[in-house]
Scaffold this motif. Structure first.
Motif, PDB file in Angstrom:
ATOM      1  N   SER A  26      38.890  36.694   8.975  1.00  0.00           N
ATOM      2  CA  SER A  26      38.067  35.747   8.226  1.00  0.00           C
ATOM      3  C   SER A  26      36.602  35.859   8.654  1.00  0.00           C
ATOM      4  O   SER A  26      35.692  35.802   7.815  1.00  0.00           O
ATOM      5  N   VAL A  27      36.353  36.042   9.964  1.00  0.00           N
ATOM      6  CA  VAL A  27      34.971  36.203  10.436  1.00  0.00           C
ATOM      7  C   VAL A  27      34.408  37.543   9.961  1.00  0.00           C
ATOM      8  O   VAL A  27      33.244  37.630   9.550  1.00  0.00           O
ATOM      9  N   VAL A  28      35.234  38.597   9.987  1.00  0.00           N
ATOM     10  CA  VAL A  28      34.803  39.906   9.479  1.00  0.00           C
ATOM     11  C   VAL A  28      34.328  39.759   8.027  1.00  0.00           C
ATOM     12  O   VAL A  28      33.291  40.291   7.637  1.00  0.00           O
ATOM     13  N   LYS A  29      35.089  39.006   7.240  1.00  0.00           N
ATOM     14  CA  LYS A  29      34.792  38.827   5.812  1.00  0.00           C
ATOM     15  C   LYS A  29      33.595  37.895   5.585  1.00  0.00           C
ATOM     16  O   LYS A  29      32.716  38.179   4.771  1.00  0.00           O
ATOM     17  N   ASN A  30      33.556  36.769   6.307  1.00  0.00           N
ATOM     18  CA  ASN A  30      32.551  35.736   6.042  1.00  0.00           C
ATOM     19  C   ASN A  30      31.277  35.864   6.873  1.00  0.00           C
ATOM     20  O   ASN A  30      30.237  35.322   6.505  1.00  0.00           O
ATOM     21  N   GLY A  31      31.354  36.564   7.999  1.00  0.00           N
ATOM     22  CA  GLY A  31      30.218  36.654   8.911  1.00  0.00           C
ATOM     23  C   GLY A  31      28.936  37.202   8.314  1.00  0.00           C
ATOM     24  O   GLY A  31      27.845  36.721   8.633  1.00  0.00           O
ATOM     25  N   PRO A  32      29.007  38.222   7.442  1.00  0.00           N
ATOM     26  CA  PRO A  32      27.766  38.790   6.899  1.00  0.00           C
ATOM     27  C   PRO A  32      27.024  37.903   5.893  1.00  0.00           C
ATOM     28  O   PRO A  32      25.924  38.241   5.472  1.00  0.00           O
ATOM     29  N   THR A  33      27.580  36.766   5.515  1.00  0.00           N
ATOM     30  CA  THR A  33      26.954  35.916   4.503  1.00  0.00           C
ATOM     31  C   THR A  33      25.518  35.547   4.865  1.00  0.00           C
ATOM     32  O   THR A  33      25.191  35.341   6.032  1.00  0.00           O
ATOM     33  N   ALA A  34      24.679  35.454   3.851  1.00  0.00           N
ATOM     34  CA  ALA A  34      23.292  35.031   4.040  1.00  0.00           C
ATOM     35  C   ALA A  34      23.127  33.537   3.757  1.00  0.00           C
ATOM     36  O   ALA A  34      22.017  33.008   3.801  1.00  0.00           O
ATOM     37  N   ASP A  35      24.227  32.841   3.479  1.00  0.00           N
ATOM     38  CA  ASP A  35      24.206  31.414   3.152  1.00  0.00           C
ATOM     39  C   ASP A  35      24.105  30.613   4.452  1.00  0.00           C
ATOM     40  O   ASP A  35      25.085  30.428   5.167  1.00  0.00           O
ATOM     41  N   ILE A  36      22.884  30.166   4.768  1.00  0.00           N
ATOM     42  CA  ILE A  36      22.635  29.384   5.983  1.00  0.00           C
ATOM     43  C   ILE A  36      22.163  27.998   5.551  1.00  0.00           C
ATOM     44  O   ILE A  36      21.150  27.867   4.858  1.00  0.00           O
ATOM     45  N   ARG A  37      22.898  27.004   5.947  1.00  0.00           N
ATOM     46  CA  ARG A  37      22.573  25.623   5.571  1.00  0.00           C
ATOM     47  C   ARG A  37      21.957  24.929   6.783  1.00  0.00           C
ATOM     48  O   ARG A  37      22.635  24.655   7.765  1.00  0.00           O
ATOM     49  N   ASP A  38      20.681  24.674   6.683  1.00  0.00           N
ATOM     50  CA  ASP A  38      19.900  24.123   7.796  1.00  0.00           C
ATOM     51  C   ASP A  38      19.983  22.598   7.774  1.00  0.00           C
ATOM     52  O   ASP A  38      19.439  21.945   6.889  1.00  0.00           O
TER      53      ASP A  38
END
Length: 115
Positions: free
Chosen positions: A97-109
């Protein structure tokens, strides 16, 4: 299915940390505490870079017989820790799941919100 995202938050003690969440909202990786927001953002960048490389993960047993994993940067620094899993196979699914989701650019500040 929804994609994963990072939640960047400021703790009550003034330090910063982030959680990587899967598309279902479950936390799949948690960072250490950082003294500055910029350092936490660098941590997210490191996860984005290292998450797809399965050789950067280390599976570990806990004292109570559960399993968890750490994600390390190329310099062997730990950049994220998983939740506890009851079985090693469940922890391996967490890695995927981290391999799949880790590259996301969706950062919620969320650092501007008051605690």
């Amino acid at each position: 299915m929804a994609n994963g995202h990072y939640d960047l938050t400021k703790a009550k003690n003034g330090q910063f940390h982030f959680n990587l969440k899967a598309g279902n909202g479950e936390i799949i990786l948690t960072s250490e505490m950082y003294a500055s927001k910029a350092s936490a953002e660098n941590g997210i960048s490191s996860v984005q870079t290292n998450a797809p490389d399965e050789t950067q993960y280390e599976m570990k047993p806990s004292k109570d017989g559960q399993f968890y994993f750490v994600l390390k940067a190329k310099n062997h620094q730990v950049i994220g820790v998983s939740e506890m899993y009851t079985t090693e196979s469940a922890a391996k699914k967490g890695v995927q799941s981290v391999v799949k989701n880790g590259p996301t650019a969706d950062i919620r500040d969320h650092t501007q919100q008051t605690a």
